[in-house]
Design an enzyme around this catalytic site. Structure first.
Site, mmCIF file in Angstrom:
data_model
loop_
_atom_site.group_PDB
_atom_site.id
_atom_site.type_symbol
_atom_site.label_atom_id
_atom_site.label_comp_id
_atom_site.label_asym_id
_atom_site.label_seq_id
_atom_site.Cartn_x
_atom_site.Cartn_y
_atom_site.Cartn_z
ATOM 1 N N ALA A 10 0.840 -1.196 0.000
ATOM 2 C CA ALA A 10 0.000 0.000 0.000
ATOM 3 C C ALA A 10 0.880 1.253 0.000
ATOM 4 O O ALA A 10 2.111 1.178 0.088
ATOM 5 C CB ALA A 10 -0.913 -0.009 1.233
ATOM 6 N N SER A 16 9.790 2.973 -2.619
ATOM 7 C CA SER A 16 10.832 3.773 -3.286
ATOM 8 C C SER A 16 12.132 3.779 -2.493
ATOM 9 O O SER A 16 13.222 3.689 -3.072
ATOM 10 C CB SER A 16 10.338 5.212 -3.498
ATOM 11 O OG SER A 16 9.254 5.233 -4.405
ATOM 12 N N GLU A 90 7.204 2.283 -9.452
ATOM 13 C CA GLU A 90 5.855 2.590 -9.947
ATOM 14 C C GLU A 90 5.422 1.609 -11.037
ATOM 15 O O GLU A 90 4.821 1.973 -12.057
ATOM 16 C CB GLU A 90 5.789 4.029 -10.475
ATOM 17 C CG GLU A 90 6.201 5.087 -9.465
ATOM 18 C CD GLU A 90 5.263 5.205 -8.268
ATOM 19 O OE1 GLU A 90 4.186 4.582 -8.292
ATOM 20 O OE2 GLU A 90 5.607 5.905 -7.307
#
Length: 203
Positions: A10, A16, A90
């Site tokens: 989540a 990152s 991403e």
């Protein structure tokens, strides 16, 4: 043996910062990595992986129509040093063909690929990239974080607009903590936002 990894979680689960850490660990040993990120992530400068704690790394942007295999092959020719790992941020925003191209990198170039991203969107639908990573990845790993409102594990992403939950709209709307909270199932359906606003006002 090279494999395709998908590490999902989540919002706020440290995806990152984990990429930046993994890249650092490889490079500290003198090994080369190639970092990729979706061009759809426009929160920072194009081609930038940036964590919420302020660390960042430059990456190669993957446009929706680009070929990830071709991008990596081209990047490999800029330096004669072998590539030890491909890191992808991403990954949820990638297209099906990108995931197949990442698998091609693993199978043909024998380079491990580690893709990081969200699994489900704010409506609890799978992103395209996540769907095909779940199907094609050799290994899956959940990166855990806690719910914004309690101590349970966060499994969903609550979208906010003007402090109110949003359950309909476009799948991709960029934002950080001002727009999304990691939440458990209970607080996805019934977020105590009135209490949150009172705490913010008193703080």
């Amino acid at each position: 043996m090279a494999q395709l990894f998908f590490r999902y979680g989540a919002m706020n689960s440290g995806k990152s910062i984990e990429i930046i850490k993994v890249a650092h660990n490889y490079e500290e040993q003198g090994k080369r990595v190639i970092l990729l990120t979706s061009a759809l992530d426009t929160r920072e400068a194009p081609g930038m992986i940036e964590s919420r704690i302020g660390l960042n790394r430059k990456a190669i942007s993957i446009e929706p129509t680009a070929n990830a295999f071709t991008i990596v092959k081209k990047a490999m020719t800029t330096n004669h040093q072998p590539v030890s790992c491909i890191l992808v941020d991403e990954a949820q925003f990638l297209e099906k063909h990108h995931i197949l191209e990442l698998a091609q990198i693993v199978d043909e170039l024998r380079i491990p690929v580690m893709a990081f991203g969200l699994k489900n969107d704010f409506q609890n639908h799978l992103f395209s990239g996540s769907k095909y990573l779940l199907l094609y990845a050799d290994k899956l790993e959940e990166m855990k974080t806690i719910c914004w409102f309690c101590e349970k594990k966060a499994t969903m992403n609550l979208r906010l607009h003007n402090g109110q939950p949003v359950y309909e709209g476009e799948q991709v709307v960029m934002g950080g903590n001002e727009s999304y909270y990691p939440v458990c199932r209970t607080h996805y359906n019934d977020p105590p936002l009135a209490n949150q606003r009172k705490e913010d006002d008193n703080g």
